[in-house]
Write an enzyme that holds these catalytic residues in place. Structure first.
Site, PDB file in Angstrom:
ATOM      1  CG  ASP A   7       0.172   0.321   2.522  1.00  0.00           C
ATOM      2  OD1 ASP A   7       0.506   0.049   2.744  1.00  0.00           O
ATOM      3  OD2 ASP A   7      -1.260   0.322   3.478  1.00  0.00           O
ATOM      4  CG  HIS A   8      -1.086   4.434   0.969  1.00  0.00           C
ATOM      5  ND1 HIS A   8      -1.792   3.755   1.510  1.00  0.00           N
ATOM      6  CD2 HIS A   8      -1.118   5.341   2.270  1.00  0.00           C
ATOM      7  CE1 HIS A   8      -2.498   3.826   2.660  1.00  0.00           C
ATOM      8  NE2 HIS A   8      -2.448   5.027   3.803  1.00  0.00           N
ATOM      9  CB  CYS A  64       1.382  -2.062   5.075  1.00  0.00           C
ATOM     10  SG  CYS A  64       1.242  -2.636   6.420  1.00  0.00           S
ATOM     11  CB  THR A  66       1.876  -2.094  11.049  1.00  0.00           C
ATOM     12  OG1 THR A  66       0.950  -2.960  10.476  1.00  0.00           O
ATOM     13  CG2 THR A  66       1.571  -1.182  11.747  1.00  0.00           C
ATOM     14  N   GLY A  67       2.996  -4.122   8.457  1.00  0.00           N
ATOM     15  CA  GLY A  67       3.036  -5.093   7.836  1.00  0.00           C
ATOM     16  C   GLY A  67       1.617  -6.200   8.289  1.00  0.00           C
ATOM     17  CG  HIS A  97      10.505 -24.228  11.745  1.00  0.00           C
ATOM     18  ND1 HIS A  97      10.984 -24.518  13.531  1.00  0.00           N
ATOM     19  CD2 HIS A  97      12.429 -24.603  11.528  1.00  0.00           C
ATOM     20  CE1 HIS A  97      11.703 -24.835  13.722  1.00  0.00           C
ATOM     21  NE2 HIS A  97      12.716 -24.958  12.881  1.00  0.00           N
ATOM     22  CG  HIS A 133       8.660 -28.550  10.586  1.00  0.00           C
ATOM     23  ND1 HIS A 133       8.392 -27.870  11.822  1.00  0.00           N
ATOM     24  CD2 HIS A 133      10.489 -28.515  10.601  1.00  0.00           C
ATOM     25  CE1 HIS A 133       9.382 -27.756  12.622  1.00  0.00           C
ATOM     26  NE2 HIS A 133      10.483 -27.978  11.638  1.00  0.00           N
TER      27      HIS A 133
HETATM   28  C1  RB5 Z   1      -2.145   2.661   6.515  1.00  0.00           C
HETATM   29  O1  RB5 Z   1      -2.099   3.527   6.757  1.00  0.00           O
HETATM   30  C2  RB5 Z   1      -1.725   1.879   6.986  1.00  0.00           C
HETATM   31  O2  RB5 Z   1      -2.538   1.098   7.973  1.00  0.00           O
HETATM   32  C3  RB5 Z   1      -1.276   0.490   6.763  1.00  0.00           C
HETATM   33  O3  RB5 Z   1       0.034   0.998   5.904  1.00  0.00           O
HETATM   34  C4  RB5 Z   1      -0.537  -0.849   7.241  1.00  0.00           C
HETATM   35  O4  RB5 Z   1       0.122  -0.068   8.597  1.00  0.00           O
HETATM   36  C5  RB5 Z   1      -1.750  -1.125   8.036  1.00  0.00           C
HETATM   37  O5  RB5 Z   1      -2.192  -2.649   9.080  1.00  0.00           O
END
Ligand code: RB5
Length: 142
Positions: A7-8, A64, A66-67, A97, A133
């Site tokens: 994403d952005h 993203c 946070t991932g 694993h 595994h």
């Molecule tokens: C976008 O602002 C943010 O919510 C996204 O990149 C991500 O962290 C979501 O889990």
């Protein structure tokens, strides 16, 4: 072929990972996004995950802020085992694993130097093929 999407929030790191893979002669297909305009991460998780399930791509990388969101979304697709890793030990262990077929990264959590090392660890580590595994993965899939 490695599929990649973000994403952005992950766009800048995605661009660096694409350049890193191409510099190492690793074929990569970029599923977007293509600039920093606000988009919805589940769409990009789905595009990359579907490419893996269809066989178009061997493994995927999604990013993203946070991932977290993009890994949750990817793991909704049957056959996907997407691991959110912010250290090299986890990236290696999830290949050995869990036979993880997707890696998720949080661009707002770690720096690009560590992120590139995690990508390298993930892509260069083979599944152990250990019976215990394999059994556990079959339980996930069922
Ligand atoms: C976008 O602002 C943010 O919510 C996204 O990149 C991500 O962290 C979501 O889990």
């Amino acid at each position: 072929m490695i599929g990649i999407g973000s994403d952005h929030g992950g766009f800048g790191l995605k661009q660096q990972i694409v350049a890193h893979l191409e510099a190492n002669n690793i074929a990569v297909k970029d599923f977007g996004c293509y600039d920093e305009s606000s988009v919805d991460y589940p769409e990009y998780a789905r595009l990359v995950a579907n490419a893996i399930v269809s066989g178009e791509c061997e493994k995927g990388i999604v990013i993203c802020g946070t991932g977290i969101g993009i890994s949750i979304a990817a793991n909704k697709v049957k056959g996907i085992r997407c691991a959110l890793c912010h250290d090299c030990f986890s990236a290696r262990a999830t290949r050995e694993h869990n036979d993880a077929n997707m890696l998720a990264l949080g661009a707002r959590v770690i720096g690009s130097g560590l992120a590139l090392q995690i990508v390298d660890e993930f892509l260069s580590t083979e599944f152990s093929n250990d019976k215990r595994h394999m059994h556990r993965i079959s339980l996930i899939e069922s």
